[in-house]
Design a protein around this motif. Structure first.
Motif, PDB file in Angstrom:
ATOM      1  N   LYS A 126      41.189 -11.732 -36.866  1.00 20.78           N
ATOM      2  CA  LYS A 126      41.791 -10.570 -36.423  1.00 20.78           C
ATOM      3  C   LYS A 126      43.126 -11.098 -35.403  1.00 20.78           C
ATOM      4  CE  LYS A 126      37.742  -7.831 -36.256  1.00 20.78           C
ATOM      5  NZ  LYS A 126      36.675  -7.150 -35.265  1.00 20.78           N
ATOM      6  N   GLU A 127      42.952 -12.332 -35.015  1.00 16.22           N
ATOM      7  CA  GLU A 127      44.019 -12.926 -34.041  1.00 16.22           C
ATOM      8  C   GLU A 127      45.121 -13.993 -34.783  1.00 16.22           C
ATOM      9  OE1 GLU A 127      41.939 -14.664 -30.907  1.00 16.22           O
ATOM     10  OE2 GLU A 127      40.888 -13.116 -30.276  1.00 16.22           O
ATOM     11  N   THR A 128      45.078 -13.878 -36.065  1.00 18.52           N
ATOM     12  CA  THR A 128      46.224 -14.549 -36.851  1.00 18.52           C
ATOM     13  C   THR A 128      46.870 -13.869 -38.004  1.00 18.52           C
ATOM     14  OG1 THR A 128      46.505 -16.758 -37.764  1.00 18.52           O
ATOM     15  CG2 THR A 128      44.692 -15.484 -38.628  1.00 18.52           C
ATOM     16  N   ASP A 129      48.131 -14.221 -38.196  1.00 17.85           N
ATOM     17  CA  ASP A 129      48.678 -13.476 -39.235  1.00 17.85           C
ATOM     18  C   ASP A 129      48.648 -14.538 -40.689  1.00 17.85           C
ATOM     19  OD1 ASP A 129      49.831 -11.401 -37.659  1.00 17.85           O
ATOM     20  OD2 ASP A 129      50.955 -13.047 -36.633  1.00 17.85           O
ATOM     21  N   LEU A 130      48.689 -15.756 -40.278  1.00 17.20           N
ATOM     22  CA  LEU A 130      48.598 -16.676 -41.522  1.00 17.20           C
ATOM     23  C   LEU A 130      47.854 -18.063 -41.146  1.00 17.20           C
ATOM     24  CD1 LEU A 130      51.907 -18.212 -43.150  1.00 17.20           C
ATOM     25  CD2 LEU A 130      50.108 -19.735 -42.289  1.00 17.20           C
ATOM     26  N   VAL A 131      47.179 -18.205 -42.108  1.00 16.34           N
ATOM     27  CA  VAL A 131      45.939 -19.163 -41.981  1.00 16.34           C
ATOM     28  C   VAL A 131      46.302 -20.321 -43.008  1.00 16.34           C
ATOM     29  CG1 VAL A 131      44.333 -18.097 -43.383  1.00 16.34           C
ATOM     30  CG2 VAL A 131      43.552 -19.939 -41.924  1.00 16.34           C
ATOM     31  N   HIS A 132      46.392 -21.714 -42.759  1.00 14.59           N
ATOM     32  CA  HIS A 132      46.413 -22.705 -43.331  1.00 14.59           C
ATOM     33  C   HIS A 132      44.895 -23.356 -43.642  1.00 14.59           C
ATOM     34  CE1 HIS A 132      46.759 -26.995 -44.528  1.00 14.59           C
ATOM     35  NE2 HIS A 132      48.236 -26.780 -44.800  1.00 14.59           N
ATOM     36  N   ILE A 133      44.573 -23.321 -44.976  1.00 10.91           N
ATOM     37  CA  ILE A 133      43.245 -23.978 -45.409  1.00 10.91           C
ATOM     38  C   ILE A 133      43.525 -25.367 -46.120  1.00 10.91           C
ATOM     39  CG2 ILE A 133      41.258 -23.655 -46.797  1.00 10.91           C
ATOM     40  CD1 ILE A 133      41.787 -20.688 -46.776  1.00 10.91           C
ATOM     41  N   CYS A 134      43.219 -26.449 -45.378  1.00  9.43           N
ATOM     42  CA  CYS A 134      43.350 -27.865 -45.788  1.00  9.43           C
ATOM     43  C   CYS A 134      42.674 -28.211 -46.929  1.00  9.43           C
ATOM     44  CB  CYS A 134      42.906 -28.762 -44.782  1.00  9.43           C
ATOM     45  SG  CYS A 134      43.313 -30.490 -45.357  1.00  9.43           S
ATOM     46  N   GLY A 135      43.292 -28.637 -47.975  1.00 11.93           N
ATOM     47  CA  GLY A 135      42.747 -28.959 -49.302  1.00 11.93           C
ATOM     48  C   GLY A 135      41.772 -30.080 -49.150  1.00 11.93           C
ATOM     49  N   ILE A 136      41.469 -30.705 -48.280  1.00 10.55           N
ATOM     50  CA  ILE A 136      40.578 -31.728 -47.780  1.00 10.55           C
ATOM     51  C   ILE A 136      39.120 -31.116 -48.069  1.00 10.55           C
ATOM     52  CG2 ILE A 136      39.297 -33.129 -46.392  1.00 10.55           C
ATOM     53  CD1 ILE A 136      41.452 -34.768 -47.822  1.00 10.55           C
ATOM     54  N   SER A 137      38.930 -29.704 -47.647  1.00 13.40           N
ATOM     55  CA  SER A 137      37.732 -29.127 -47.535  1.00 13.40           C
ATOM     56  C   SER A 137      37.064 -28.639 -48.970  1.00 13.40           C
ATOM     57  CB  SER A 137      38.139 -27.652 -46.685  1.00 13.40           C
ATOM     58  OG  SER A 137      38.956 -26.775 -47.488  1.00 13.40           O
ATOM     59  N   LEU A 138      37.840 -28.930 -49.626  1.00  9.73           N
ATOM     60  CA  LEU A 138      37.270 -28.783 -51.051  1.00  9.73           C
ATOM     61  C   LEU A 138      36.753 -29.856 -51.522  1.00  9.73           C
ATOM     62  CD1 LEU A 138      39.961 -26.422 -52.935  1.00  9.73           C
ATOM     63  CD2 LEU A 138      37.991 -25.617 -51.433  1.00  9.73           C
ATOM     64  N   SER A 139      37.044 -31.165 -50.740  1.00  5.52           N
ATOM     65  CA  SER A 139      36.590 -32.434 -51.466  1.00  5.52           C
ATOM     66  C   SER A 139      35.345 -32.806 -50.757  1.00  5.52           C
ATOM     67  CB  SER A 139      37.694 -33.453 -51.357  1.00  5.52           C
ATOM     68  OG  SER A 139      38.806 -33.165 -51.983  1.00  5.52           O
ATOM     69  N   LEU A 140      35.103 -32.439 -49.447  1.00  6.92           N
ATOM     70  CA  LEU A 140      34.168 -33.292 -48.553  1.00  6.92           C
ATOM     71  C   LEU A 140      32.715 -32.728 -49.161  1.00  6.92           C
ATOM     72  CD1 LEU A 140      35.412 -33.050 -44.893  1.00  6.92           C
ATOM     73  CD2 LEU A 140      35.338 -35.030 -46.461  1.00  6.92           C
ATOM     74  N   THR A 141      32.430 -31.743 -48.702  1.00  2.61           N
ATOM     75  CA  THR A 141      30.805 -31.456 -48.851  1.00  2.61           C
ATOM     76  C   THR A 141      30.674 -29.834 -49.579  1.00  2.61           C
ATOM     77  OG1 THR A 141      30.586 -30.419 -46.870  1.00  2.61           O
ATOM     78  CG2 THR A 141      30.213 -32.740 -46.964  1.00  2.61           C
ATOM     79  N   ASP A 142      29.533 -29.607 -49.865  1.00  7.01           N
ATOM     80  CA  ASP A 142      29.232 -28.242 -50.350  1.00  7.01           C
ATOM     81  C   ASP A 142      29.505 -27.243 -49.327  1.00  7.01           C
ATOM     82  OD1 ASP A 142      28.525 -29.093 -52.893  1.00  7.01           O
ATOM     83  OD2 ASP A 142      26.486 -29.146 -52.423  1.00  7.01           O
ATOM     84  N   GLN A 143      29.038 -27.738 -48.223  1.00  5.40           N
ATOM     85  CA  GLN A 143      29.163 -26.679 -47.007  1.00  5.40           C
ATOM     86  C   GLN A 143      30.827 -26.566 -46.678  1.00  5.40           C
ATOM     87  OE1 GLN A 143      27.411 -29.581 -47.138  1.00  5.40           O
ATOM     88  NE2 GLN A 143      25.541 -29.212 -45.817  1.00  5.40           N
TER      89      GLN A 143
END
Length: 336
Positions: A126-143
């Protein structure tokens, strides 16, 4: 435009004076990460930024939060739970000796063990217009994968712009098969509007085929256009690094719905190249947020990426004035 990021805050430990680990008893400590780097640069450009992540509930976590605040990033959405922070040692290279990065404790960090239930994504969005999702998050863990997918889905449903970088690290994917990682990228890309990457990401990670009947430039253009059409991507950006004799040059590219822009190459004087790509990304996002024409965006972003190479540490602490100075007065090396 309010810009935010989801990603890991890391602790960087650097020996002084180009020393190797075997030679030093001292280490410089900094808090960094892709999200931190991009957002801190954007905050220096005058943008409102915030980071959503988790840190350990101890003094290291408190120090990392303090560092984020000092960089101009809101820490409202940074939680503290768990006991560990991901870290890495950066042994700075010199001459033919390359910089050596050694990661530790990434998978069991507070970020690494946090799934979607650990974050208030609905309220955050609700408090942002654009969010950057770092690709590392797909590499680290299932969580971290589950959290990234949840955030992307929710952001897309709410009409928020989503930025994503491939940010592939072979050392973090030793147990992940190429086909598995391709599935992760293919799952998140349909939600994305802006993507940072390279031709190698398209061919090696997404298994796209280059048309070898074309020259290298046309091959890449065709690949990028096909990639953007497949996933309905609004902008695809990245950099080329080239060498002429003993000099290195950086040139940014930007594909958009209006066409293709390639910046004039700028010579790199390398003090610390870690995080320099985040400087380029910050420049592109600034242009996107302020609706600049593509040629202005890619020129500014390239100059910012070159400046980032001259700053010790990951975080590119450049200002608009500094970037515009090297764009408009490249031969002036003393300002009084």
């Amino acid at each position: 435009m309010k810009i935010s990021a989801f990603g890991e805050i890391m602790m960087r430990l650097t020996p002084p004076e180009y020393l190797m680990l075997e030679q030093t008893k001292e280490l410089r400590m900094d808090f960094t990460g892709t999200g931190v780097n991009i957002l801190s640069n954007l905050s220096h450009f005058g943008c409102e930024t915030s980071l959503i992540t988790n840190l350990p509930d101890n003094r290291l976590g408190e120090a990392a939060k303090a560092s984020v605040r000092q960089l101009g990033i809101s820490d409202k959405w940074i939680g503290q739970e768990g006991n560990h922070i991901g870290s890495y040692f950066a042994e700075m290279g010199y001459g033919p000796r390359p910089t050596q990065v050694t990661y530790q404790n990434r998978h069991s960090s507070s970020f690494g063990v946090s799934d979607a239930s650990a974050y208030a994504f609905d309220d955050f969005l609700k408090e942002t217009d654009l969010v950057h999702i770092c690709g590392i998050s797909l590499s680290l863990t299932d969580q971290t994968r589950a959290a990234a997918f949840s955030l992307a889905e929710k952001a897309h449903e709410q009409g928020k712009k989503i930025c994503f970088d491939f940010n592939f690290r072979p050392s973090l994917n030793k147990n992940n098969e190429a086909a598995f990682m391709r599935e992760q990228y293919e799952r998140i890309l349909p939600y994305c509007d802006i993507v940072f990457g390279s031709q190698r990401d398209l061919t090696d990670l997404l298994n796209m085929s280059a048309d070898e009947s074309l020259d290298s430039t046309e091959q890449f253009k065709k690949l990028a256009e096909e990639f953007m059409a497949n996933y309905d991507i609004e902008q695809f950006a990245g950099t080329f690094r080239t060498r002429q004799e003993d000099n290195y040059y950086l040139s940014g590219f930007l594909f958009s719905t209006s066409g293709y822009e390639l910046a004039e190459p700028r010579e790199i004087i390398n003090l610390d190249r870690i995080g320099a790509g985040d400087g380029y990304a910050a420049g592109v996002l600034l242009g996107y947020a302020e609706n600049w024409p593509a040629d202005k965006t890619v020129a500014f972003a390239t100059a910012n990426g070159v400046l980032a190479h001259t700053i010790q540490g990951d975080v590119p602490l450049t200002t608009r004035k500094q970037v515009e100075h090297i764009m408009n007065h490249p031969t002036v090396d003393l300002i009084r």
